[in-house]
Design an enzyme around this catalytic site. Structure first.
Site, PDB file in Angstrom:
ATOM      1  N   ARG A  36      40.097  33.475  67.082  1.00  0.00           N
ATOM      2  CA  ARG A  36      39.310  32.698  66.123  1.00  0.00           C
ATOM      3  C   ARG A  36      40.224  32.213  64.997  1.00  0.00           C
ATOM      4  O   ARG A  36      40.318  32.841  63.936  1.00  0.00           O
ATOM      5  CB  ARG A  36      38.173  33.542  65.558  1.00  0.00           C
ATOM      6  CG  ARG A  36      37.186  34.000  66.617  1.00  0.00           C
ATOM      7  CD  ARG A  36      36.144  34.943  66.034  1.00  0.00           C
ATOM      8  NE  ARG A  36      35.219  35.409  67.063  1.00  0.00           N
ATOM      9  CZ  ARG A  36      34.263  36.319  66.845  1.00  0.00           C
ATOM     10  NH1 ARG A  36      34.124  36.852  65.650  1.00  0.00           N
ATOM     11  NH2 ARG A  36      33.457  36.681  67.825  1.00  0.00           N
TER      12      ARG A  36
ATOM     13  N   ASP B  14      41.672  30.185  61.824  1.00  0.00           N
ATOM     14  CA  ASP B  14      41.052  29.750  60.570  1.00  0.00           C
ATOM     15  C   ASP B  14      41.196  28.245  60.358  1.00  0.00           C
ATOM     16  O   ASP B  14      41.929  27.557  61.085  1.00  0.00           O
ATOM     17  CB  ASP B  14      41.696  30.475  59.384  1.00  0.00           C
ATOM     18  CG  ASP B  14      41.393  31.956  59.358  1.00  0.00           C
ATOM     19  OD1 ASP B  14      40.349  32.360  59.912  1.00  0.00           O
ATOM     20  OD2 ASP B  14      42.198  32.716  58.786  1.00  0.00           O
TER      21      ASP B  14
ATOM     22  N   ARG C 223      49.189  35.734  58.361  1.00  0.00           N
ATOM     23  CA  ARG C 223      49.563  34.978  57.163  1.00  0.00           C
ATOM     24  C   ARG C 223      49.945  35.906  56.014  1.00  0.00           C
ATOM     25  O   ARG C 223      50.818  35.571  55.202  1.00  0.00           O
ATOM     26  CB  ARG C 223      48.422  34.044  56.771  1.00  0.00           C
ATOM     27  CG  ARG C 223      48.257  32.880  57.746  1.00  0.00           C
ATOM     28  CD  ARG C 223      46.928  32.185  57.596  1.00  0.00           C
ATOM     29  NE  ARG C 223      46.730  31.667  56.244  1.00  0.00           N
ATOM     30  CZ  ARG C 223      45.575  31.200  55.792  1.00  0.00           C
ATOM     31  NH1 ARG C 223      44.496  31.201  56.589  1.00  0.00           N
ATOM     32  NH2 ARG C 223      45.475  30.743  54.570  1.00  0.00           N
TER      33      ARG C 223
END
Length: 245
Positions: free
Chosen positions: A50, A52, A198
């Protein structure tokens, strides 16, 4: 009826992430809308990751049933690519077992993060890389990356209300200097927490700029406190590269 897995690439710039959300343009939403046009009924798809808002993919894997037995895998690929918007492309279609769910079946996911180091930005790369107007110490970043490898509690490196088990396995992190200005951080793991990659990149950049010593990574990892980690690296430098099953 048979099930297939599609390997897809997409430019995440104009998507509100991968997963369907009412009222927003998403990758899954566009795929399912296109499949409904092809097969004349709603089809639910199952994605491997999934991503972002703003995150890209080269090898996202999505499974779904093919309702027309007369269509070959090539027919399905060609039909999808003829209708999908230009920022999604189906690279491959292959048959899998019934009800195959790539999210549950993946044994490894590989992500790339690209950093562009130059005194001046390249406006044509602005949605593809994290621009930094200074050099990074690659040797120190590689030293720091070793503290992430293996199985750890990654509470420090998750974001938001992710209530999943924070124990995660990272198989390997490689930091590759592609050329004078492009640095690639390649992260391999079974699965990741929300914004975990990240957040790891943000910490490695702290080391690369000499703001932190490499050993700081071990300290904040063991502390299990998100407040000790730096801000997340921006979305546009991240790519879902591939998944293994």
């Amino acid at each position: 009826m048979r099930w297939v897995a599609a390997t897809i690439a997409y430019d995440g710039t104009n998507f509100f992430g991968y997963q369907s959300q009412s009222g927003y343009r998403t990758v899954q939403g566009e795929l399912e809308k296109t499949l409904e046009i092809i097969f004349k009924e709603k089809i639910t798809t199952y994605g491997c990751g999934r991503t972002d808002t703003g995150v890209h993919a080269l090898g996202q894997v999505v499974s779904f049933p093919v309702l027309n037995d007369n269509m070959t895998d090539k027919n399905v690929k060609d039909a999808l690519n003829a209708i999908l918007p230009e920022d999604i492309y189906v690279r491959e279609i292959k048959q899998v077992r019934d009800n195959f769910n790539p999210r549950a079946e993946a044994t490894k996911r590989i992500y790339f993060y690209l950093i562009y180091t130059n005194k001046e930005p390249d406006i044509f790369l602005r949605n593809r890389v994290w621009w930094m107007p200074f050099d990074l110490d690659i040797a120190k970043m590689r030293h720091a990356a070793r503290y992430f490898e293996g199985e750890h509690d990654f509470t420090t490196f998750k974001t938001g209300n992710d209530e999943r088990n924070p124990i995660r396995m990272i198989y390997r992190i490689r930091i590759i200097n592609y050329n004078k200005n492009i640095i690639c951080i390649r992260i391999e793991g079974k699965s990741f927490l929300r914004r975990m990659i990240r957040n790891i990149v943000g910490a490695l950049v702290k080391v690369g700029t000499d703001a932190w010593e490499p050993e700081r990574i071990k300290i904040i990892l063991e502390a299990k406190q998100r407040s000790l980690a730096p801000a997340s690296a921006p979305a546009q430098g991240l790519y879902f590269y591939s998944a293994l099953f």
